[in-house]
Scaffold this active site. Sequence first.
Site: not given
Length: 212
Positions: A62-63
Amino acid sequence: MRDYNTERTRMVDEQLIPRGITDSRVLKAMRTVPRHRFVEMGQKDMAYTDQPLAIGHQQTISQPYIVALMTQALKPGPEDKVLEIGTGSGYQAAVLAELCHEVYTVEKIKELLESARAVLKDLGYDNVISKLHDGTLGWPDHAPYDAILVTAGAPEIPGPLMDQLADGGRMLIPVGDQTYQELVKITKKDGEIHKEKLGGCRFVPLLGKHGW
Ligand code: SAH
């Protein structure tokens, strides 16, 4: 040789703090965990950029902002036992390991789990315990959990996870269709369930018995 420490500091100062990540323990963990160790060889240059990255097998890490947002909302305490569904690269598990007593994490793709285990071991995160399994069933052996974090998008909240959440516990889970979900925070208090929506997000699908 890139200066990953400087890149990581900039990630926190430019991507996290301005967007409302204020919990000092979470910021410290994000400043500490070497994210570049959890991304693929060809992607190291992008490890601290403001985006999710491919980790193989059609999955993503994920970011950074989403990891920080979910971690902050989960309110992980130093004595907490936490369950993560979707080990992926192992990065989110390492962030949780900085903040909690024990992290149990479940992944269904063998190759991802093995590579995450190797990195976590190498970095000395011996409070992360993992297994290859369908995470929609949770991990009943160590339940109840003070916090549960699901890092894949679910069609609905899996019943076993709800059952394995301790009283006073928090769960974060993206719920929606396979391309777009709402991040939902669930709190269990005195047997009552409270749900709060924290905004839109996009995770890979949660597959399995109580998933897609
Ligand atoms: N938390 C990860 C990102 C996870 S991506 C990180 O920090 O890198 C979502 C992961 O969930 C993928 O690795 C996918 O294989 C896994 N997954 C999907 N459905 C699952 C299930 N039922 N049980 C366990 N893992 C699952």
